[in-house]
Design an enzyme around this catalytic site. Structure first.
Site, PDB file in Angstrom:
ATOM      1  N   GLY A  11       7.189  21.914  22.723  1.00 41.29           N
ATOM      2  CA  GLY A  11       6.966  21.992  24.169  1.00 41.29           C
ATOM      3  C   GLY A  11       7.524  20.855  24.990  1.00 41.29           C
ATOM      4  N   ASN A  13      10.442  20.736  26.364  1.00 43.63           N
ATOM      5  CA  ASN A  13      11.122  21.333  27.524  1.00 43.63           C
ATOM      6  C   ASN A  13      10.114  21.879  28.531  1.00 43.63           C
ATOM      7  OD1 ASN A  13      14.205  21.353  27.458  1.00 43.63           O
ATOM      8  ND2 ASN A  13      13.658  21.826  25.335  1.00 43.63           N
ATOM      9  N   ASN A 108      17.337  30.660  29.067  1.00 46.66           N
ATOM     10  CA  ASN A 108      17.094  30.091  27.740  1.00 46.66           C
ATOM     11  C   ASN A 108      17.830  28.767  27.658  1.00 46.66           C
ATOM     12  OD1 ASN A 108      16.287  29.945  24.968  1.00 46.66           O
ATOM     13  ND2 ASN A 108      18.323  30.630  24.362  1.00 46.66           N
ATOM     14  N   HIS A 110      19.614  26.148  24.798  1.00 44.67           N
ATOM     15  CA  HIS A 110      20.086  26.128  23.409  1.00 44.67           C
ATOM     16  C   HIS A 110      20.761  24.786  23.143  1.00 44.67           C
ATOM     17  CE1 HIS A 110      21.366  27.810  19.604  1.00 44.67           C
ATOM     18  NE2 HIS A 110      22.563  27.285  19.815  1.00 44.67           N
ATOM     19  N   GLU A 143      20.584  40.858  26.027  1.00 42.34           N
ATOM     20  CA  GLU A 143      19.933  41.331  24.803  1.00 42.34           C
ATOM     21  C   GLU A 143      20.510  40.733  23.529  1.00 42.34           C
ATOM     22  OE1 GLU A 143      19.080  45.516  24.907  1.00 42.34           O
ATOM     23  OE2 GLU A 143      18.412  45.311  26.981  1.00 42.34           O
ATOM     24  N   GLU A 173      17.411  14.791  25.133  1.00 40.49           N
ATOM     25  CA  GLU A 173      17.381  14.030  26.398  1.00 40.49           C
ATOM     26  C   GLU A 173      18.132  14.764  27.492  1.00 40.49           C
ATOM     27  OE1 GLU A 173      18.844   9.973  26.579  1.00 40.49           O
ATOM     28  OE2 GLU A 173      17.759   9.585  24.704  1.00 40.49           O
ATOM     29  N   GLU A 175      18.741  18.055  27.442  1.00 46.91           N
ATOM     30  CA  GLU A 175      18.034  19.313  27.712  1.00 46.91           C
ATOM     31  C   GLU A 175      17.014  19.112  28.825  1.00 46.91           C
ATOM     32  OE1 GLU A 175      16.423  21.477  24.360  1.00 46.91           O
ATOM     33  OE2 GLU A 175      17.952  20.706  23.017  1.00 46.91           O
TER      34      GLU A 175
HETATM   35  C1  GRF Z   1      15.077  22.796  21.857  1.00 46.84           C
HETATM   36  O1  GRF Z   1      15.988  22.081  21.084  1.00 46.84           O
HETATM   37  C2  GRF Z   1      15.735  23.977  22.506  1.00 46.84           C
HETATM   38  O2  GRF Z   1      17.067  23.761  22.824  1.00 46.84           O
HETATM   39  C3  GRF Z   1      15.630  25.041  21.438  1.00 46.84           C
HETATM   40  O3  GRF Z   1      14.374  24.833  20.853  1.00 46.84           O
HETATM   41  C4  GRF Z   1      13.987  23.461  21.013  1.00 46.84           C
HETATM   42  C5  GRF Z   1      12.659  23.461  21.696  1.00 46.84           C
HETATM   43  O4  GRF Z   1      12.142  22.151  21.788  1.00 46.84           O
HETATM   44  N1  GRF Z   1      15.800  26.359  21.991  1.00 46.84           N
HETATM   45  P1  GRF Z   1      10.803  21.884  22.611  1.00 46.84           P
HETATM   46  O5  GRF Z   1       9.722  22.767  21.994  1.00 46.84           O
HETATM   47  O6  GRF Z   1      11.057  22.256  24.035  1.00 46.84           O
HETATM   48  O7  GRF Z   1      10.508  20.435  22.445  1.00 46.84           O
END
Ligand code: GRF
Length: 205
Positions: A11, A13, A108, A110, A143, A173, A175
């Site tokens: 969590g 993000n 999303n 990634h 999808e 960091e 993200e």
């Molecule tokens: C992140 O690296 C994101 O890019 C990927 O899953 C991870 C989630 O990390 N999709 P967090 O749970 O948000 O710390």
């Protein structure tokens, strides 16, 4: 804009999105965290911030969702009057019923520069490929798996001696900057999608 964060794990993000949504000029508001994992640390984080949580059971361990699982997820999203969804480490592909219910409103994140290294363990894929630069991508969800029009990308160098963990932390960091930036653009109506191409109009402030 009323936003659901869907997450299965740590969590961080969610944390970044939630913090940025507390800025009074940011029209994005995280109204619920939806998880398929009852013990996920993200739920504890959400509760600490008094963000409502919903735990759903997709009904199968992997892959396809059961009809009841799809119904429960849609019901939770409707009850919270969700307008947009951020997938943040949600370890399941969304079924077409959910993707179709939120056109151009599901994001999303990634940990690679898509379309390179989709799927699991993107950091390991990058190390194995020997790339010198990688990063993260925020994209609209269609999808496919890690496909869909790209909103924001940020790069990081791959350093000599990097392990999956050191690289993942360096990407993380970025993200935490890219995701709030993309969500805010969506909430401010600054995102235009034409086919596979997305334009972000400049911020008003
Ligand atoms: C992140 O690296 C994101 O890019 C990927 O899953 C991870 C989630 O990390 N999709 P967090 O749970 O948000 O710390």
């Amino acid at each position: 804009m009323r936003v659901a964060v869907m997450a299965s794990g740590r969590g961080s993000n969610f944390d970044a999105l939630h913090r940025s949504s507390l800025d009074p000029v940011n029209p994005a508001e995280i109204v619920v965290v939806v998880s398929d994992q009852p013990g996920a640390p993200v739920l504890e984080k959400a509760r600490r911030f008094t963000v409502p949580v919903e735990v759903i059971d997709p009904g199968t361990r992997r892959g396809a969702w059961s009809q009841a699982g799809v119904g429960a997820a849609l019901d939770a999203l409707r009850r919270h009057r969700v307008e947009a969804i951020c997938l943040a480490g949600f370890m399941r592909v969304l079924p077409s019923e959910i993707v179709g219910a939120f056109p151009n409103a599901i994001l999303n994140i990634h940990p690679s520069l898509l379309p390179a290294f989709p799927g699991l363990r993107a950091q390991r894929q990058a190390l194995r490929a020997g790339v010198k630069v990688t990063g993260c991508t925020v994209h609209l969800v269609d999808e496919g798996v890690d496909t869909g029009p790209i909103l924001v990308q940020r790069t990081v160098p791959v350093e000599p001696g990097d392990t999956e963990d050191t690289l993942a932390n360096r990407i993380l960091e970025q993200e935490h900057r890219a995701y709030p930036e993309a969500l805010r653009a969506l909430a401010e109506g600054r995102v235009t999608v034409e086919g596979t191409s997305v334009t972000l109009a400049p911020t008003l402030t």
